[in-house]
Design a protein around this motif. Structure first.
Motif, PDB file in Angstrom:
ATOM      1  N   GLN A   1      -8.539  -1.857 -12.913  1.00  0.00           N
ATOM      2  CA  GLN A   1      -7.830  -1.997 -11.632  1.00  0.00           C
ATOM      3  C   GLN A   1      -8.766  -1.777 -10.447  1.00  0.00           C
TER       4      GLN A   1
ATOM      5  N   ASP B   1      -0.540  11.304  -5.200  1.00  0.00           N
ATOM      6  CA  ASP B   1       0.599  12.210  -5.002  1.00  0.00           C
ATOM      7  C   ASP B   1       1.894  11.448  -5.144  1.00  0.00           C
ATOM      8  N   VAL B   2       2.041  10.740  -6.223  1.00  0.00           N
ATOM      9  CA  VAL B   2       3.241   9.913  -6.367  1.00  0.00           C
ATOM     10  C   VAL B   2       3.932  10.255  -7.670  1.00  0.00           C
ATOM     11  N   THR B   3       5.226  10.010  -7.739  1.00  0.00           N
ATOM     12  CA  THR B   3       5.949  10.344  -8.974  1.00  0.00           C
ATOM     13  C   THR B   3       6.555   9.123  -9.631  1.00  0.00           C
ATOM     14  N   TYR B   4       7.163   8.228  -8.865  1.00  0.00           N
ATOM     15  CA  TYR B   4       7.774   7.011  -9.381  1.00  0.00           C
ATOM     16  C   TYR B   4       8.667   7.277 -10.588  1.00  0.00           C
TER      17      TYR B   4
ATOM     18  N   SER C   1       5.246  -2.518  -4.614  1.00  0.00           N
ATOM     19  CA  SER C   1       4.220  -3.514  -4.306  1.00  0.00           C
ATOM     20  C   SER C   1       3.229  -3.518  -5.469  1.00  0.00           C
ATOM     21  N   LEU C   2       2.357  -4.538  -5.502  1.00  0.00           N
ATOM     22  CA  LEU C   2       1.402  -4.615  -6.616  1.00  0.00           C
ATOM     23  C   LEU C   2       0.468  -3.410  -6.631  1.00  0.00           C
ATOM     24  N   PHE C   3       0.086  -2.974  -5.434  1.00  0.00           N
ATOM     25  CA  PHE C   3      -0.799  -1.814  -5.391  1.00  0.00           C
ATOM     26  C   PHE C   3      -0.098  -0.581  -5.952  1.00  0.00           C
ATOM     27  N   GLU C   4       1.169  -0.416  -5.573  1.00  0.00           N
ATOM     28  CA  GLU C   4       1.925   0.735  -6.090  1.00  0.00           C
ATOM     29  C   GLU C   4       2.092   0.637  -7.604  1.00  0.00           C
TER      30      GLU C   4
ATOM     31  N   LYS D   1      -0.088  -0.677  -9.638  1.00  0.00           N
ATOM     32  CA  LYS D   1      -1.386  -0.265 -10.173  1.00  0.00           C
ATOM     33  C   LYS D   1      -1.451   1.255 -10.273  1.00  0.00           C
ATOM     34  N   LEU D   2      -1.070   1.895  -9.169  1.00  0.00           N
ATOM     35  CA  LEU D   2      -1.128   3.358  -9.105  1.00  0.00           C
ATOM     36  C   LEU D   2      -0.176   3.983 -10.116  1.00  0.00           C
TER      37      LEU D   2
ATOM     38  N   SER E   1       6.384  13.690  -3.208  1.00  0.00           N
ATOM     39  CA  SER E   1       6.134  12.706  -2.164  1.00  0.00           C
ATOM     40  C   SER E   1       5.756  11.363  -2.772  1.00  0.00           C
TER      41      SER E   1
ATOM     42  N   GLN F   1       1.405  -6.420   2.825  1.00  0.00           N
ATOM     43  CA  GLN F   1       1.266  -5.926   1.464  1.00  0.00           C
ATOM     44  C   GLN F   1       0.798  -7.058   0.545  1.00  0.00           C
ATOM     45  N   ASP F   2      -0.222  -6.757  -0.248  1.00  0.00           N
ATOM     46  CA  ASP F   2      -0.732  -7.657  -1.292  1.00  0.00           C
ATOM     47  C   ASP F   2      -0.949  -9.101  -0.813  1.00  0.00           C
TER      48      ASP F   2
ATOM     49  N   SER G   1      -7.387  -7.931 -10.881  1.00  0.00           N
ATOM     50  CA  SER G   1      -6.183  -7.210 -10.460  1.00  0.00           C
ATOM     51  C   SER G   1      -6.135  -7.016  -8.941  1.00  0.00           C
TER      52      SER G   1
ATOM     53  N   CYS H   1      -3.167  -4.430  -2.151  1.00  0.00           N
ATOM     54  CA  CYS H   1      -4.141  -5.213  -2.913  1.00  0.00           C
ATOM     55  C   CYS H   1      -4.463  -6.473  -2.129  1.00  0.00           C
TER      56      CYS H   1
END
Lengths: 206, 390
Positions: A43, A52-55, A147-150, A152-153, B16, B27-28, B90, B108
């Motif tokens: 990635q 610092d994320v939980t999802y 989002s795609l970035f989220e 990935k994370l 958080s 976004q992206d 990616s 991204c």
């Protein structure tokens, strides 16, 4: 699912079950850790990433681990691994369809970890049956719009927490195993004591 | 050690989310190589973070502040010019950080090129049962983006469009159709390609399966000596079994090499035979041989045909030379070799005069006959000599 094992297991086979669970959790911890490294690389994320994320990802961290009952211990493990299975399936889907579509070897590595998670779920269910604990129903997870970035994370966080959970499971099953051993030892000692008492009370027959 | 890890984990419990603390717009996004983009990171006012203290990283590297513009107390702009292709499939990671390095938000970037028109579609059918097609991606080559290729085909006059489903995992520019193919009716075949920046389609090629047939390699390939002839071997094979009843005009090709060399010699005038004698070989040497088949004219095809793969190599050795066998192994000097050759040639012509007078011409067969005769006479002489000694 092992639903017809309610007659309970002998002490020895229960110990074998716990040992199997410990081995599986150790392997899962190792493989999830390895996959984490590969995941970061694929990635393009940095090694010192600490999101610092939980999802909705189950966190292994708990401040009252030693106070948990057997039922709570196994229940929380089962719920966590069921969530991990569903999250990992989403991660695999994201990689296949959006993020790393051509990397079949990587997809295979994620599939292999999913299979291991399923094996751990199975062994926890067996352990619950052997201890006459009810197996809770599986509730569906709410899908998030990320989002795609989220995504990935989240994938990274899933693998990070999964390896932590596997470590916690090693600890959980070792604890359960130890408790059963101590109980069996106590039982044997009390039987031996009562046998001795009986033999003293009965006068020898000529 | 496990406990230490657990203790460390206790402090990681946090609720958080990236989306709660800040947001990046757009976004992206997907962009063309060389283009520019302006991105904004907006932090929530209640976090008490100042936009001027925020910073950006692209794929883990800090972007210099000269590219930033503070929009207001909570929003920071970044302008990136002349973008390069994405570093990984990616997508590039563009992150907005607080002063302490915490990630506040991320996006991204997908930077690449629209797909080019695929060219050079080549197809072949193994034993008329399947069809494999390969192609070359468009002139721009690497697009840096996930690019999907779909091979489509249909029977020329009345077919429906079909999609090839089985991508060859090793080669993204090929596809395999395993069954349900018709013969004697041409197919129209083309490749469609798409990515986030556009679509393209190749020219349509038209082909009949029987014009692109290739067979399995010839089977039962055997290599053996021709009596005691030290410079010859004979190779025999069977027609590829799957199509053997239809290979009336098939052509075969042979290649051979000595054991310690990688250089193959090709014999390509074998025609439709299923055996061939290799001459002019080195005595006492191991040779590897392979054979392949071209199903020329199969089912009446007028096309040139496609060569099969080479058969597995088979090996045999030529007999050691007579002089080696008599005098032991040694390297004769070139002068000696030359005089031996002249002597042999003289002997051969003498033999032709005596035994083959009136034959229409010199041929390798005649030479072989002489070699057999020569070896026989050597053998007789040796037996006589050994008889004398005893």
């Amino acid at each position: 699912m092992a639903t017809n094992c309610r007659d309970g297991l002998s002490v020895t086979s229960r110990q074998e079950l716990f040992s199997k669970a410990i081995q599986q959790a150790r392997k899962l911890h190792k493989d999830a850790k390895q996959l984490q490294q590969a995941y970061l690389e694929k990635q393009g994320l940095s090694m010192n990433l600490n999101p610092d994320v939980t999802y909705g990802i189950p966190t292994a961290a708990t401040s009252h681990w030693s106070e948990l009952t057997d039922a709570e211990r196994l229940n929380s493990g089962l719920t966590a691994y069921r969530t991990f299975r569903s999250l990992l399936e989403e991660v695999l889907d994201e990689q296949r369809n959006n993020l790393n579509t051509e990397d079949l070897e990587f997809h295979q590595a994620i599939s292999s970890v999913i299979t291991q998670v399923e094996a751990v779920i199975e062994v926890i269910e067996q352990a619950m049956l052997s201890l006459d604990l009810p197996i809770p129903c599986h509730s569906d997870r709410k899908l998030e719009n990320l989002s795609l970035f989220e995504r990935k994370l989240r994938g990274y966080k899933v693998l990070l927490e999964l390896s932590n959970w596997a470590l916690r499971s090693v600890r959980d099953f070792s604890h359960l195993n130890k408790k059963r051993k101590e109980a069996a030892h106590l039982l044997r000692s009390s039987i031996a004591r009562s046998t001795r008492r009986t033999s003293r009370a009965d006068p020898p027959r000529n | 050690m496990i406990w230490t890890l657990f203790l460390a984990l206790f402090f990681l419990e946090t609720e958080s989310s990236l989306t709660q603390s800040a947001a990046i717009v757009p976004q992206d996004p997907t962009l063309t190589i060389g283009s520019s983009i302006r991105v904004t990171c907006s932090v929530k006012p209640e976090l008490n973070l100042k936009a001027e203290n925020l910073y950006w990283t692209l794929n883990g590297r800090r972007v210099p502040s000269k590219f930033y513009t503070v929009l207001n107390s909570t929003a920071l702009n970044l302008t990136l010019n002349n973008l390069n292709g994405s570093k990984q499939q990616s997508g590039d990671n563009l992150l907005c950080h607080s002063t302490d390095g915490r990630i506040l938000a991320g996006t991204c970037l997908y930077v690449g090129l629209p797909p080019g028109k695929p060219v050079d579609i080549i197809c072949w059918s193994r034993n008329t049962k399947d069809l494999t097609c390969k192609w070359t991606p468009g002139s721009e080559g690497e697009t840096f983006l996930r690019t999907k290729y779909t091979l489509k085909y249909k029977l020329r006059w009345y077919g429906r469009d079909k999609e090839c489903q089985e991508d060859h995992t090793a080669d993204p520019y090929s596809c395999y159709i395993p069954k349900d193919l018709a013969l004697f009716t041409p197919y129209e075949i083309w490749v469609e390609v798409s990515n986030r920046l556009g679509t393209a389609s190749s020219d349509i090629i038209t082909l009949d399966i029987l014009d692109v047939v290739t067979t399995d390699p010839p089977s039962d390939v055997h290599l053996s000596r021709v009596g005691e002839l030290e410079d010859q071997l004979i190779v025999r094979w069977s027609s590829p079994p799957a199509l053997k009843d239809f290979l009336f005009q098939a052509k075969y090709q042979i290649r051979y090499r000595v054991e310690d060399s990688t250089e193959w010699k090709v014999v390509d005038d074998v025609g439709n035979q299923t055996s061939c004698r290799l001459a002019g070989l080195k005595p006492g040497t191991v040779y590897f041989v392979q054979v392949r088949c071209n199903p020329v004219g199969i089912y009446g095809s007028k096309k040139a045909g496609i060569w099969s793969d080479w058969s597995n190599p088979t090996a045999a050795s030529t007999p050691r030379s007579v002089s080696e066998r008599i005098a032991g192994v040694c390297d004769p000097k070139s002068g000696e070799q030359n005089s031996t050759f002249r002597r042999e040639l003289k002997q051969f012509f003498g033999w032709v005069k005596k035994h083959a007078y009136g034959c229409s011409g010199l041929s390798i067969k005649l030479y072989d006959q002489w070699r057999v005769w020569l070896q026989k006479s050597h053998k007789t002489r040796n037996q006589v000599l050994q008889g004398d000694k005893s």
